[in-house]
Design a protein around this motif. Structure first.
Motif, PDB file in Angstrom:
ATOM      1  N   THR A  35       0.670  -1.164  -0.024  1.00  0.00           N
ATOM      2  CA  THR A  35      -0.006   0.086   0.100  1.00  0.00           C
ATOM      3  C   THR A  35       0.846   1.354   0.082  1.00  0.00           C
ATOM      4  O   THR A  35       0.596   2.318  -0.630  1.00  0.00           O
ATOM      5  N   GLN A  77      -7.782   0.133  -0.164  1.00  0.00           N
ATOM      6  CA  GLN A  77      -7.894  -1.200   0.729  1.00  0.00           C
ATOM      7  C   GLN A  77      -8.853  -1.060   1.706  1.00  0.00           C
ATOM      8  O   GLN A  77      -9.840  -1.976   1.734  1.00  0.00           O
ATOM      9  N   ASP A 163      -6.213  -1.235  -4.903  1.00  0.00           N
ATOM     10  CA  ASP A 163      -5.788  -2.018  -3.533  1.00  0.00           C
ATOM     11  C   ASP A 163      -6.721  -3.010  -2.938  1.00  0.00           C
ATOM     12  O   ASP A 163      -7.459  -2.657  -2.608  1.00  0.00           O
ATOM     13  N   GLU A 164      -6.497  -4.225  -3.219  1.00  0.00           N
ATOM     14  CA  GLU A 164      -7.179  -5.492  -2.619  1.00  0.00           C
ATOM     15  C   GLU A 164      -8.546  -5.243  -2.789  1.00  0.00           C
ATOM     16  O   GLU A 164      -9.413  -5.343  -2.098  1.00  0.00           O
TER      17      GLU A 164
HETATM   18 MG   LIG Z   1      -2.098  -2.714   1.981  1.00  0.00          MG
END
Ligand SMILES: [Mg+2]
Ligand SMILES: Nc1ncnc2c1ncn2[C@@H]1O[C@H](COP(=O)(O)OP(=O)(O)OP(=O)(O)O)[C@@H](O)[C@H]1O
Lengths: 242, 310
Positions: A35, A77, A163-164
């Motif tokens: 991240t 995320q 992000d994810e």
């Molecule tokens: Mg992360």
């Protein structure tokens, strides 16, 4: 590039070369610095050293809003939808990327026909028409992740950072996200994503970069990475390979 | 109730409406909590008092200049918002209020505790406004401000403010520069509060430091909160209520702060969206988009699906 938080070396001499049009995955254990890498790329953080070249120009020290305008969009995320705004407004907000810095912001209405039409197309791409008028913050996580992707698409990105994108999603939602990301990529958008879900990663990534303790330890195709002994040791050893 | 009394209460209500709309742009739109709004109000009033009384300027150029100065100082005083976190911003704005009032009080140029007396009423074609004409004049400005704010509510500027309020990082990620939009909010709020200050000062024809003290800021905040943060009509209704309340409850005047406090706490508990927000919620359900906009969007999109979540 490198980045240090106090005594913690979050990224150490990480170098990454993403080709136009590819889908690249970044994987690595918790706290590996994934991240942080995104936050540096989109301008939230400044690297201690190193350069970032996007579309032929250096973007180190450029404001995140300006980087967005140059065609780099992202999701988060921990989802950051505009909670009290409707899904539609979330997408309209993304469409304003070129307007915000100019005086046109004082003139143009987000509810003008051209913006609503564009926003609706994006909403259809994500299949969330049903929720267009609902406050984004009231939706379940799976839908909020889609709202974030829709909002990011509205920025008309050349490069999209996810992000994810499937963390916390069920199998069906994950499959839908796979389809969406493939579709986005086919429309010419380069995609760079972080994910722990190996089913998702192996399914869509053309190449995978592995970070561990802020260091790049491997890079290659999904086949190469799943066989790499350093990767298995650092990361996959503790996770099921789907 | 005499006509003069009615006029005075009306003028105060309208000036408070402008103040409430102004603060609402900061708090309700851009999410920049300010507890020192009376400072901007005072700057507009004092700027015009000094320009007309001390420098002998006519009302109209003083109007333009005082509003401009307020906008500019609003922008400067907004600079801390670019640096400090939200909770510090609350303290910083209270601090600004106290500093500004202290300057009015202790710097001789600003007249000290006895204020500045003898502000002129505006005149047109050699005719100075009577009290009634002045009330009409304030009414016209209030209309202009309401229309202006209504207009801006329908622009990308407002959506930029919304994004900033909801999540600063996400706002940046879609191209909203947070310093730029915070400065817009403070400048617009400063301009409008400065206009209110000018209108108030030339109605009263005197200004004192106490007119712009911290309790006044809390009064403005109360208007916004009870009417409905972030709405257009809410601050207008809140302004009327807060103006009239002490007139109705004369005995309670000394307990102004106590009453404001109670009103705020009660509203937060029982109607967190304020009067207007709550009524809207009862009638239309909890939709973030107004009915008209939903209809417009459906027409444009040709979408037939039912609205979920209603
Ligand atoms: Mg992360
Ligand atoms: N702003 C910050 N200040 C200080 N430390 C930070 C900051 N951001 C991240 N870190 C630290 O840097 C390290 C890397 O964090 P990062 O969020 O990049 O990891 P990650 O690879 O995304 O992990 P995860 O898979 O859990 O999301 C962690 O130890 C984290 O605590």
């Amino acid at each position: 590039m490198s980045k240090r938080f106090g005594g913690l070396q979050a990224l150490k001499d990480v170098s990454l070369d993403v080709e136009v049009g590819e889908i690249r995955a970044i994987i690595g254990p918790n706290g590996a610095g994934k991240t942080t890498l995104f936050n540096i790329i989109n301008g939230f953080l400044r690297p201690d050293s190193g350069t970032i070249v996007f579309d032929g120009k250096s973007i180190v020290g450029v404001r995140p809003s300006e980087i967005a305008k140059r065609g780099l969009a992202r999701t988060f995320q921990i989802v950051k939808v505009f909670s009290s705004l409707s899904v539609l407004e979330n997408v309209l907000a993304g469409l304003g990327v070129d307007i915000y810095p100019s005086l046109e912001a004082f003139q143009r209405s987000p509810f003008a026909k051209e913006y609503v039409e564009k926003a609706w197309k994006i909403i259809e791409t994500l299949g969330i028409e049903k929720y267009a008028f609902v406050a984004a913050g009231t939706l379940p996580l799976g839908l909020q992740r889609k709202v974030e992707v829709a909002r990011a698409l509205a920025v008309k990105p050349k490069l999209l950072l996810l992000d994810e994108p499937v963390s916390g999603l069920n199998d069906l939602e994950t499959q839908e996200m796979i389809d969406v990301v493939k579709k986005i990529n086919q429309s010419g958008v380069t995609v760079l994503f972080i994910e722990h879900d190996m089913h998702f990663t192996v399914n869509i990534a053309q190449r995978i970069t592995v970070l561990d303790y802020g260091v790049k330890i491997a890079e290659g195709t999904p086949e190469e990475i799943t066989k790499d002994s350093r990767v298995i040791e650092a990361y996959l050893g503790s996770e099921e390979v789907a | 109730m005499s006509l003069d009394y009615f006029l005075t209460v009306s003028v105060f209500s309208m000036i408070n409406m402008i103040l409430a709309l102004s603060l609402n742009i900061l708090i309700g739109y851009a999410g920049q909590v300010s507890l020192g709004h009376a400072a901007f109000f005072g700057i507009g009033a004092y700027a015009s008092a000094i320009l007309t009384v001390k420098l002998g300027m006519g009302y109209w150029p003083a109007l333009l200049l005082s509003v401009f100065i307020s906008g500019l100082i609003g922008l400067l005083l907004g600079l801390p918002a670019l640096r400090v976190r939200e909770d510090f911003l609350v303290l910083a704005t209270i601090g600004v209020n106290f500093v500004v009032v202290s300057i009015f009080n202790y710097v001789k140029f600003f007249g000290g505790p006895y204020g500045i007396l003898g502000l002129p009423r505006p005149s047109l074609f050699g005719h100075a406004f009577t009290t009634r004409e002045y009330a009409l004049y304030v009414f016209l400005w209030t209309l202009v401000v309401v229309f202006l704010v209504h207009y801006l509510s329908n622009t990308y500027l407002k959506l930029g403010f919304d994004a900033l309020r909801e999540d600063e990082d996400a706002a940046e990620s879609v191209g909203v520069s947070s310093p730029r939009y915070k400065m817009y909010a403070f400048a617009i709020a400063g301009l409008l509060a400065g206009l209110a200050g000018n209108l108030w000062a030339h109605y009263m024809t005197v200004v004192f430091p106490d007119n712009f003290s911290f309790p006044v800021s809390i009064g403005i905040l109360t208007m916004v909160v009870i009417g409905g943060v972030g709405t257009l009509v809410g601050p207008l209704i809140g302004a009327i209520i807060v103006t009239i309340l002490p007139e109705v409850l004369r005995f309670a005047r000394d307990y102004r702060m106590l009453i404001y406090g109670l009103i705020i706490v009660f509203t937060m508990f029982f109607m967190p969206k304020g009067i207007v927000g709550s009524i809207k919620g009862l009638i239309f359900g909890d939709t973030p988009l107004g009915k008209k906009r939903v209809e417009k969007v459906r027409r444009i999109a040709g979408a037939q699906g039912r609205i979920a979540g209603r």
